[in-house]
Design an enzyme around this catalytic site. Structure first.
Site, PDB file in Angstrom:
ATOM      1  N   ASP A 128      -7.102 -10.627  -6.691  1.00  0.00           N
ATOM      2  CA  ASP A 128      -7.540  -9.413  -7.395  1.00  0.00           C
ATOM      3  C   ASP A 128      -6.404  -8.398  -7.502  1.00  0.00           C
ATOM      4  O   ASP A 128      -5.427  -8.436  -6.760  1.00  0.00           O
ATOM      5  CB  ASP A 128      -8.750  -8.789  -6.699  1.00  0.00           C
ATOM      6  CG  ASP A 128      -8.503  -8.489  -5.223  1.00  0.00           C
ATOM      7  OD1 ASP A 128      -7.756  -9.263  -4.569  1.00  0.00           O
ATOM      8  OD2 ASP A 128      -9.050  -7.504  -4.702  1.00  0.00           O
ATOM      9  N   GLU A 158     -10.141  -9.021  -2.384  1.00  0.00           N
ATOM     10  CA  GLU A 158      -9.626  -8.617  -1.063  1.00  0.00           C
ATOM     11  C   GLU A 158      -9.464  -7.115  -0.976  1.00  0.00           C
ATOM     12  O   GLU A 158      -9.618  -6.534   0.102  1.00  0.00           O
ATOM     13  CB  GLU A 158      -8.279  -9.304  -0.795  1.00  0.00           C
ATOM     14  CG  GLU A 158      -7.697  -9.022   0.584  1.00  0.00           C
ATOM     15  CD  GLU A 158      -6.916  -7.720   0.678  1.00  0.00           C
ATOM     16  OE1 GLU A 158      -6.878  -7.117   1.772  1.00  0.00           O
ATOM     17  OE2 GLU A 158      -6.347  -7.277  -0.345  1.00  0.00           O
ATOM     18  N   GLU A 159      -9.152  -6.487  -2.104  1.00  0.00           N
ATOM     19  CA  GLU A 159      -8.769  -5.073  -2.083  1.00  0.00           C
ATOM     20  C   GLU A 159      -9.934  -4.118  -1.848  1.00  0.00           C
ATOM     21  O   GLU A 159      -9.702  -2.958  -1.497  1.00  0.00           O
ATOM     22  CB  GLU A 159      -8.085  -4.703  -3.408  1.00  0.00           C
ATOM     23  CG  GLU A 159      -6.745  -5.374  -3.638  1.00  0.00           C
ATOM     24  CD  GLU A 159      -5.635  -4.826  -2.757  1.00  0.00           C
ATOM     25  OE1 GLU A 159      -5.916  -3.939  -1.932  1.00  0.00           O
ATOM     26  OE2 GLU A 159      -4.509  -5.301  -2.882  1.00  0.00           O
ATOM     27  N   ARG A 215       2.726 -12.107  14.653  1.00  0.00           N
ATOM     28  CA  ARG A 215       2.255 -11.445  15.858  1.00  0.00           C
ATOM     29  C   ARG A 215       1.063 -12.207  16.425  1.00  0.00           C
ATOM     30  O   ARG A 215       0.154 -12.570  15.686  1.00  0.00           O
ATOM     31  CB  ARG A 215       1.848  -9.989  15.592  1.00  0.00           C
ATOM     32  CG  ARG A 215       1.471  -9.244  16.872  1.00  0.00           C
ATOM     33  CD  ARG A 215       1.188  -7.767  16.620  1.00  0.00           C
ATOM     34  NE  ARG A 215       0.911  -7.083  17.863  1.00  0.00           N
ATOM     35  CZ  ARG A 215       1.837  -6.614  18.698  1.00  0.00           C
ATOM     36  NH1 ARG A 215       3.108  -6.774  18.389  1.00  0.00           N
ATOM     37  NH2 ARG A 215       1.509  -6.019  19.819  1.00  0.00           N
ATOM     38  N   HIS A 229       0.844  -0.908  -3.432  1.00  0.00           N
ATOM     39  CA  HIS A 229      -0.088   0.011  -4.096  1.00  0.00           C
ATOM     40  C   HIS A 229       0.642   1.146  -4.826  1.00  0.00           C
ATOM     41  O   HIS A 229       0.026   2.141  -5.199  1.00  0.00           O
ATOM     42  CB  HIS A 229      -1.125   0.582  -3.117  1.00  0.00           C
ATOM     43  CG  HIS A 229      -2.039  -0.457  -2.531  1.00  0.00           C
ATOM     44  ND1 HIS A 229      -3.301  -0.155  -2.040  1.00  0.00           N
ATOM     45  CD2 HIS A 229      -1.900  -1.791  -2.357  1.00  0.00           C
ATOM     46  CE1 HIS A 229      -3.867  -1.261  -1.592  1.00  0.00           C
ATOM     47  NE2 HIS A 229      -3.029  -2.272  -1.769  1.00  0.00           N
TER      48      HIS A 229
END
Length: 391
Positions: free
Chosen positions: A80, A138-139, A177, A363
């Protein structure tokens, strides 16, 4: 097998770039990615790969079965875009006003499609099954991952890997991580119901702006006085709205913001503390309020063994010249839901454009990626998928 994988990915690199640029020109917002989903499905149809559409909404899932028995490995890419008007000068800039791939999801999709093409060509020599999860939305919470999982995208999956093309990191950089790598992302909104009046007669009012200002300050004490110093949390008030004439005392005010945490107990505590502070402040001011707290994505928590495995695999990819453990990011990602259901890990692939010390952040209307990072990501994910059969 590794050499064949790498050679074929390099052979299709130009196609990978072309796919990314086509998607970049034709972005679609979260939950509206109909044409993008159709494009992805049609690509798999041309390859002769079994593909399922409409998974949990606009999701697309393809399965490539190897010629030998083995584990089932899932790889995920989101597709998306964002409600941002693109300001780059790229020759393939967005053709859709006000919509832009400003987070690299076009690159994620191109990476996974070409990797799928190569795995499909190699399938007779491969063990196990490879599940290519193309995720919508996802956003924007509640996101696409959870409904896709509920619709079966992780059925029989043993392990999952995912990466984010990361413009903050230089090309060649892999950041990993163990444990929490991205934060839980929640949002809240508070409406203060005061009693307005004339600016010259404040004693006859319940000033919503004054009450809201007290709230902004009081909320800052949650992290500084309720969260242990060795833990991490963010409480941010992002907007405070109350418009009136210059001589009118506000009747109502609206405040909203975000909460970011890694620890679920702290997440619960902060939600309770915000409401307690709102309630106490409004009782003291003798006014009413509305409080809404929306839980977004949980924290992305990587599994230790799978992360260690990914690091060793990444060392075998020539493009990966700087592999390092990263600090947790306060951004949110619904890859978290996959890791709550199966073992796996999520990592960052450096994608800063060449020739700049600091690229535009994710973004941003001038955001771009280093397209060579797609090849690095494809090699790392592909090798992890193959090596998982023996892990």
């Amino acid at each position: 097998m590794k050499e064949i994988l790498f050679e074929r990915l390099e052979h299709y690199y130009n196609e990978m770039v072309n796919i990314r640029r086509y998607l970049h020109q034709n972005p679609e917002l979260s939950f509206k990615e109909v044409k993008t989903a159709a494009y992805i499905a049609e690509y798999y149809n041309r390859l002769g790969v079994i593909v399922k559409t409409g998974v949990g909404g606009n999701g697309v899932v393809a399965r490539i079965k190897g010629g030998k028995p083995g584990k089932t490995v899932a790889l995920r890419a989101d597709f998306d875009a964002l409600p941002i008007h693109e300001e780059t000068n790229l020759p393939f800039k967005s053709l859709v006003p006000g919509v832009m791939h400003a987070c690299g999801h076009d690159g994620h999709t191109a990476t996974l499609l070409i990797l799928a093409r190569v795995l499909n060509e190699m399938k007779e020599e491969l063990s196990g099954e490879y599940v290519m999860i193309h995720q919508h939305a996802e956003e924007y919470a509640p996101g696409g991952a959870k409904p896709m999982i509920e619709d079966g995208c992780l059925d029989a999956v043993d392990v999952i890997f995912g990466t984010h093309l990361w413009a903050d990191g230089p090309f060649g950089n892999i950041r990993y991580r163990k444990g929490p790598i991205m934060a839980a992302a929640d949002r809240f909104e508070i409406i203060i119901k005061g009693y307005g009046g004339h600016g010259a007669q404040p004693h006859k009012t319940k000033d919503a702006i004054v009450i809201g200002s007290q709230l902004v300050m009081n909320l800052q004490q949650i992290v500084s006085r309720r969260v242990a110093p060795i833990e991490s949390a963010v409480v941010t008030v992002g907007y405070f709205v109350s418009e009136n004439a210059f001589n009118v005392i506000a009747d109502n005010a609206k405040l909203g913001g975000t909460v970011r945490t890694f620890n679920e107990d702290i997440r619960n505590m902060i939600e309770e503390e915000i409401e307690r502070i709102v309630k106490g402040t409004c009782i003291a001011a003798n006014c009413d309020y509305e409080f809404n707290y929306d839980r977004g994505y949980p924290a992305v928590v990587n599994h230790e063994a799978e992360t260690d495995f990914l690091v060793e695999v990444a060392k075998e990819v020539p493009e990966n010249t700087l592999i390092e453990e990263t600090k947790p990011e306060m951004g949110g990602e619904d890859f978290a839901y996959y890791l709550q259901n199966v073992k796996g890990t999520f990592f960052f692939t450096g994608a800063r454009p060449d020739g700049v010390e600091q690229g535009y952040p994710h973004h941003h209307p001038k955001f771009d990626i280093n397209e060579k990072a797609m090849l690095a990501a494809a090699k790392t994910l592909g090798l992890a998928a193959l090596r998982s059969q023996n892990n």
